[in-house]
Enzyme design. Structure first.
Site, PDB file in Angstrom:
ATOM      1  N   CYS A  26      75.439 -13.979  61.541  1.00  0.00           N
ATOM      2  CA  CYS A  26      76.811 -13.651  61.154  1.00  0.00           C
ATOM      3  C   CYS A  26      77.640 -13.329  62.405  1.00  0.00           C
ATOM      4  O   CYS A  26      77.123 -12.812  63.382  1.00  0.00           O
ATOM      5  CB  CYS A  26      76.931 -12.456  60.228  1.00  0.00           C
ATOM      6  SG  CYS A  26      76.067 -12.660  58.692  1.00  0.00           S
ATOM      7  N   ARG A  52      76.606 -18.650  65.045  1.00  0.00           N
ATOM      8  CA  ARG A  52      75.874 -17.472  64.568  1.00  0.00           C
ATOM      9  C   ARG A  52      75.601 -17.527  63.061  1.00  0.00           C
ATOM     10  O   ARG A  52      74.856 -16.712  62.528  1.00  0.00           O
ATOM     11  CB  ARG A  52      76.688 -16.204  64.856  1.00  0.00           C
ATOM     12  CG  ARG A  52      76.974 -15.981  66.321  1.00  0.00           C
ATOM     13  CD  ARG A  52      77.816 -14.729  66.475  1.00  0.00           C
ATOM     14  NE  ARG A  52      77.094 -13.573  65.968  1.00  0.00           N
ATOM     15  CZ  ARG A  52      76.249 -12.853  66.681  1.00  0.00           C
ATOM     16  NH1 ARG A  52      76.011 -13.154  67.925  1.00  0.00           N
ATOM     17  NH2 ARG A  52      75.630 -11.826  66.142  1.00  0.00           N
ATOM     18  N   TRP A  99      75.851 -15.838  57.722  1.00  0.00           N
ATOM     19  CA  TRP A  99      74.512 -16.408  57.573  1.00  0.00           C
ATOM     20  C   TRP A  99      73.833 -15.505  56.554  1.00  0.00           C
ATOM     21  O   TRP A  99      73.465 -14.373  56.852  1.00  0.00           O
ATOM     22  CB  TRP A  99      73.779 -16.374  58.916  1.00  0.00           C
ATOM     23  CG  TRP A  99      72.416 -16.970  58.872  1.00  0.00           C
ATOM     24  CD1 TRP A  99      71.225 -16.308  58.693  1.00  0.00           C
ATOM     25  CD2 TRP A  99      72.072 -18.348  59.029  1.00  0.00           C
ATOM     26  NE1 TRP A  99      70.185 -17.201  58.726  1.00  0.00           N
ATOM     27  CE2 TRP A  99      70.670 -18.451  58.931  1.00  0.00           C
ATOM     28  CE3 TRP A  99      72.824 -19.505  59.236  1.00  0.00           C
ATOM     29  CZ2 TRP A  99      70.000 -19.662  59.032  1.00  0.00           C
ATOM     30  CZ3 TRP A  99      72.154 -20.709  59.346  1.00  0.00           C
ATOM     31  CH2 TRP A  99      70.759 -20.780  59.245  1.00  0.00           C
ATOM     32  N   ASN A 125      78.126  -7.440  60.271  1.00  0.00           N
ATOM     33  CA  ASN A 125      76.965  -8.213  60.699  1.00  0.00           C
ATOM     34  C   ASN A 125      75.792  -7.254  60.782  1.00  0.00           C
ATOM     35  O   ASN A 125      75.867  -6.245  61.483  1.00  0.00           O
ATOM     36  CB  ASN A 125      77.227  -8.847  62.071  1.00  0.00           C
ATOM     37  CG  ASN A 125      75.960  -9.397  62.694  1.00  0.00           C
ATOM     38  OD1 ASN A 125      75.039  -9.800  61.986  1.00  0.00           O
ATOM     39  ND2 ASN A 125      75.901  -9.408  64.016  1.00  0.00           N
ATOM     40  N   GLY A 126      74.718  -7.565  60.048  1.00  0.00           N
ATOM     41  CA  GLY A 126      73.545  -6.702  60.079  1.00  0.00           C
ATOM     42  C   GLY A 126      72.932  -6.605  58.703  1.00  0.00           C
ATOM     43  O   GLY A 126      73.263  -7.379  57.809  1.00  0.00           O
ATOM     44  N   GLU A 505      49.913 -23.895  67.690  1.00  0.00           N
ATOM     45  CA  GLU A 505      51.353 -23.741  67.933  1.00  0.00           C
ATOM     46  C   GLU A 505      51.672 -23.914  69.423  1.00  0.00           C
ATOM     47  O   GLU A 505      52.668 -24.551  69.784  1.00  0.00           O
ATOM     48  CB  GLU A 505      51.813 -22.378  67.403  1.00  0.00           C
ATOM     49  CG  GLU A 505      53.287 -22.067  67.601  1.00  0.00           C
ATOM     50  CD  GLU A 505      54.247 -23.085  66.995  1.00  0.00           C
ATOM     51  OE1 GLU A 505      53.828 -23.985  66.256  1.00  0.00           O
ATOM     52  OE2 GLU A 505      55.445 -22.992  67.312  1.00  0.00           O
ATOM     53  N   LYS A 509      54.229 -26.842  70.925  1.00  0.00           N
ATOM     54  CA  LYS A 509      55.380 -26.549  71.780  1.00  0.00           C
ATOM     55  C   LYS A 509      55.314 -27.381  73.062  1.00  0.00           C
ATOM     56  O   LYS A 509      56.287 -27.985  73.478  1.00  0.00           O
ATOM     57  CB  LYS A 509      55.446 -25.057  72.158  1.00  0.00           C
ATOM     58  CG  LYS A 509      55.780 -24.103  71.059  1.00  0.00           C
ATOM     59  CD  LYS A 509      57.226 -24.111  70.617  1.00  0.00           C
ATOM     60  CE  LYS A 509      57.448 -25.051  69.478  1.00  0.00           C
ATOM     61  NZ  LYS A 509      57.182 -24.632  68.150  1.00  0.00           N
ATOM     62  N   GLU A 512      55.891 -31.176  72.309  1.00  0.00           N
ATOM     63  CA  GLU A 512      57.197 -31.639  71.837  1.00  0.00           C
ATOM     64  C   GLU A 512      58.312 -31.510  72.865  1.00  0.00           C
ATOM     65  O   GLU A 512      59.227 -32.315  72.861  1.00  0.00           O
ATOM     66  CB  GLU A 512      57.591 -31.001  70.496  1.00  0.00           C
ATOM     67  CG  GLU A 512      58.006 -29.554  70.543  1.00  0.00           C
ATOM     68  CD  GLU A 512      58.477 -29.031  69.189  1.00  0.00           C
ATOM     69  OE1 GLU A 512      59.083 -29.774  68.421  1.00  0.00           O
ATOM     70  OE2 GLU A 512      58.235 -27.837  68.919  1.00  0.00           O
ATOM     71  N   HIS A 528      31.289 -30.336  69.128  1.00  0.00           N
ATOM     72  CA  HIS A 528      31.140 -31.413  68.138  1.00  0.00           C
ATOM     73  C   HIS A 528      31.905 -32.670  68.557  1.00  0.00           C
ATOM     74  O   HIS A 528      32.130 -33.546  67.731  1.00  0.00           O
ATOM     75  CB  HIS A 528      31.581 -30.923  66.762  1.00  0.00           C
ATOM     76  CG  HIS A 528      30.755 -29.769  66.279  1.00  0.00           C
ATOM     77  ND1 HIS A 528      29.435 -29.898  65.908  1.00  0.00           N
ATOM     78  CD2 HIS A 528      31.041 -28.441  66.174  1.00  0.00           C
ATOM     79  CE1 HIS A 528      28.951 -28.704  65.566  1.00  0.00           C
ATOM     80  NE2 HIS A 528      29.912 -27.807  65.724  1.00  0.00           N
ATOM     81  N   LYS A 628      66.203 -31.285  64.531  1.00  0.00           N
ATOM     82  CA  LYS A 628      65.900 -29.902  64.125  1.00  0.00           C
ATOM     83  C   LYS A 628      65.381 -29.866  62.695  1.00  0.00           C
ATOM     84  O   LYS A 628      64.445 -29.167  62.378  1.00  0.00           O
ATOM     85  CB  LYS A 628      67.162 -29.039  64.260  1.00  0.00           C
ATOM     86  CG  LYS A 628      66.949 -27.576  63.928  1.00  0.00           C
ATOM     87  CD  LYS A 628      66.060 -26.900  64.943  1.00  0.00           C
ATOM     88  CE  LYS A 628      65.690 -25.480  64.561  1.00  0.00           C
ATOM     89  NZ  LYS A 628      64.512 -25.007  65.294  1.00  0.00           N
TER      90      LYS A 628
HETATM   91  O1  M6R Z   1      62.453 -26.349  58.869  1.00  0.00           O
HETATM   92  P1  M6R Z   1      60.962 -26.420  58.782  1.00  0.00           P
HETATM   93  O2  M6R Z   1      60.299 -25.138  59.102  1.00  0.00           O
HETATM   94  O3  M6R Z   1      60.492 -26.952  57.469  1.00  0.00           O
HETATM   95  O4  M6R Z   1      60.544 -27.454  59.891  1.00  0.00           O
HETATM   96  C1  M6R Z   1      59.223 -27.862  60.026  1.00  0.00           C
HETATM   97  C2  M6R Z   1      59.017 -28.677  61.261  1.00  0.00           C
HETATM   98  O5  M6R Z   1      59.801 -29.830  61.244  1.00  0.00           O
HETATM   99  C3  M6R Z   1      59.331 -27.884  62.525  1.00  0.00           C
HETATM  100  O6  M6R Z   1      58.592 -26.701  62.592  1.00  0.00           O
HETATM  101  C4  M6R Z   1      59.040 -28.722  63.760  1.00  0.00           C
HETATM  102  O7  M6R Z   1      57.673 -28.957  63.858  1.00  0.00           O
HETATM  103  C5  M6R Z   1      59.557 -28.040  65.027  1.00  0.00           C
HETATM  104  N1  M6R Z   1      60.119 -29.035  65.886  1.00  0.00           N
HETATM  105  C6  M6R Z   1      58.493 -27.319  65.777  1.00  0.00           C
HETATM  106  O8  M6R Z   1      58.948 -26.752  66.955  1.00  0.00           O
END
Ligand code: M6R
Length: 633
Positions: A26, A52, A99, A125-126, A505, A509, A512, A528, A628
């Protein structure tokens, strides 16, 4: 208290590169001019704050003793097209871009909110933690509420203060109201009774003032003010501010003492301002994580309760998601098992129909986790489960998203917009919410002792501090590691137990945003097959919190080391044994329960991926071939 004096006796200093630590959620803005119309200025400032939050927008102005309000759900441009946000009279006003965290993104939940008499307007905001209790109390006193927001209680609290003492000044009434609030807030309030003032207050949510010849301004953030003036004042937690068109006064809420504060001159470009001085959104979002985690500790209890009731009743529970959200689900399956003794099945959403489409049924529950709430694979899995009458629960960052519409119950992770394509702050927020859900379920099922529960809850409350500590103490070391390993062609990420999720994870990162091939798997799987890829100098990153898996992972480290791997460990402070086998290590604070360990342990991995991308000259915010929100299957 009735004797507010105004002062502008601040020293002018030049400051370069201010970083504002907070989470985006927000945006608020206030404007009080000597002459002219406030509405178009508010509208433009809100546009600059749209990053925001952008699910609803609103403005309030005062002219000739009357309050004017325009607000609606939708993006600013959409709302402006419908209502013309510039066409409002008056030289004083406030505005808000939202938001949603409490209440869906509907017109009635959009800010500004007003009191029963329609004389006081507020933007906020909060998150107000004790709003339900205050609302009930005020309803019993005859107040009627228009919205489902936590914010509206503040307008009614101010009204109530005036009811008790009609000679109060607006600032006094706001002061009485904020003293009742628990949680985070940056507010701006106007009233037709004192149409020449804006009163603001702050606790944990950002607030700054802008000083210009034409008038004074308040805002959540620098970008809102930057094109108007570069002279700003920071407002701190526990402070109340009164603005007129010429002057401002800051007081401490606790004892009303006057605060004098230096004026800062901001030399940021507009782009730098949106990133709050950081070179990339990803770094800004990594550093926001402590604040986001604090927000997740303010969830509405009854949603956690309701969700845990559904989970408890189910015969089988699927945790369904993609990418980073899937990794949060994987970690959650360990949390549910260890805390609530409930077996859950993490499933990659795009596989759900093939894997479980025929067997999912009325006794199944699908807990879908999606930051955006729009990921096509996740929505498709949920829809398939709905067709077979399964119960759908949702965890998302976007209230009003498809996931919230198709879930029986949903909960908001409350991290604010995430702009970087790589999910960072949303991952740790999801983990915190899922841990709270597992704890709630544990309580319901009576599976762990009260002492253990209290211990983990207390540790969870401290997690924001731990995360800040990790960033503050380890970031530079991680940056140097990225420089050292910049040219490595392959990485291994290995963990055991819940740290397997952290390893996955970390790998995602790195792949990607830095485009480095990497493998991740539970460390026990090395022998294995994958260990055959190890040759001299291949970096293997081991996630080694001091939990029940430590002994076994030490064995895996030795296996890799014997075959020439370069060992990098994320290790608990003081674990000298593991450190002695490592070529490089990053230290994490002691005393983190295993079920919470992915939250701090993922931080160095996020930073590592970020600095690897920067070292290689890539833009971490916009990795190639990715979006995204992935809205195609
Ligand atoms: O919006 P979502 O959490 O459903 O998105 C899932 C994935 O597309 C998302 O986490 C993607 O893997 C990111 N690029 C990871 O950094």
């Amino acid at each position: 208290m009735n004797n507010w004096k105004f002062c502008l006796k601040n020293v002018l200093t030049e400051i370069r590169g201010i970083k504002v630590k907070e989470n985006s959620m927000c945006g608020i803005f206030g404007c009080i001019l000597k002459t002219g119309t406030a509405a178009p200025i508010i509208h433009q400032a809100l546009k600059r704050l749209e990053y925001r939050g952008y699910d609803s927008v609103g403005e309030a102005t005062i002219h000739e003793g009357k309050l004017f309000i325009k607000k609606d759900s939708g993006k600013i441009d959409e709302v402006h097209k419908l209502h013309n946000l510039d066409d409002m009279p008056g030289s004083i006003g406030i505005g808000h871009t939202r938001w949603a965290t409490h209440g869906a993104p509907l017109k009635e939940n959009a800010h500004p909110h007003v009191d029963c008499g329609g004389q006081i307007a507020i933007v906020h905001n909060g998150v107000i933690e004790n709003f339900s209790q205050i609302k009930l109390e005020l309803e019993n006193k005859g107040h009627t509420f228009q919205s489902k927001t936590d914010t509206e209680v503040i307008a009614h609290l101010i009204e109530e203060a005036f009811k008790k003492n009609s000679s109060l000044r607006l600032a006094d009434a706001v002061l009485e109201a904020v003293k009742r609030l628990e949680g985070s807030y940056a507010i701006a309030v106007i009233s037709t009774n004192e149409p020449d003032k804006i009163v603001c207050a702050r606790n944990e949510s950002p607030l700054i003032l802008g000083l210009a010849e034409e008038g004074l301004y308040c805002a959540s953030d620098i970008p809102a003010i930057l094109p108007i003036t570069r002279r700003i004042i920071n407002v701190d937690d526990g402070e109340l501010v009164i603005l007129t068109a010429e002057e401002f006064e800051i007081r401490k809420i606790a004892d009303l003492s006057i605060v004098t504060r230096e004026i800062k001159i901001i030399d940021w470009t507009p782009e730098m301002a949106v990133k709050q001085g950081y070179p990339h959104f990803m770094l800004k979002e990594i550093r926001e994580q402590a604040a986001c985690l604090r927000n997740t500790l303010r969830l509405q209890e009854h949603y956690l309760d309701l969700m845990s009731t559904f989970l408890d009743r189910s015969k089988e529970v699927f945790l369904v998601a993609c990418g980073t959200s899937y990794h949060a689900c994987l970690a959650a399956s360990y949390m549910f098992s260890k805390l609530a003794y409930l077996a859950t099945y993490p499933v990659i959403a795009s596989e759900f129909v093939e894997q479980h489409g025929k067997s999912v049924n009325i006794d199944s529950t699908v807990l879908a986790v999606s930051q955006s709430g729009e990921t096509a694979d996740t929505i498709a899995a949920v829809n398939a489960a709905r067709l077979r009458a399964a119960t759908i629960l949702g965890l998302t960052n976007v209230i009003g998203s498809t996931l919230t519409r198709i879930s029986r119950v949903y909960i908001c992770q409350q991290s604010g917009p995430e702009i970087g394509v790589a999910a960072t702050k949303t991952f740790t927020s999801q983990l915190s919410v899922l841990a709270q859900l597992a704890l709630r379920l544990a309580k319901k099922r009576g599976k762990i002792s009260q002492d253990e529960m209290d211990y983990i809850e207390a540790k969870l409350k401290k997690i924001p501090e731990v995360v800040d500590l990790v960033i503050n103490t380890q970031e530079e070391k991680v940056r140097l590691l990225a420089r050292k390993y910049r040219d490595a062609k392959l990485f291994f990420f290995l963990g055991r137990g819940i740290s397997t999720a952290t390893a996955y994870e970390g790998r995602l990162k790195l792949m990607e945003i830095a485009y480095v091939p990497a493998l991740a798997f539970p460390a026990g799987e090395s022998k294995h097959g994958p260990i055959s890829l190890i040759e001299k100098g291949v970096p293997a990153i081991f996630i080694c919190p001091k939990d029940d898996t430590r002994k076994a992972i030490l064995g895996n480290i030795m296996e890799m080391k014997a075959r020439g791997a370069t060992i990098i460990t994320l290790v608990e402070e003081g674990d000298n044994e593991i450190k002695s086998f490592a070529d490089d290590y990053i230290e994490l604070p002691k005393g983190i329960p295993d079920v919470l360990s992915p939250i701090p342990y993922v931080i160095p991995l996020q930073l590592f991926a970020y600095y690897m991308a920067v070292e290689k000259g890539y833009d971490p915010d916009k990795p190639r071939n990715l979006a995204k929100s992935v809205t195609v299957q």
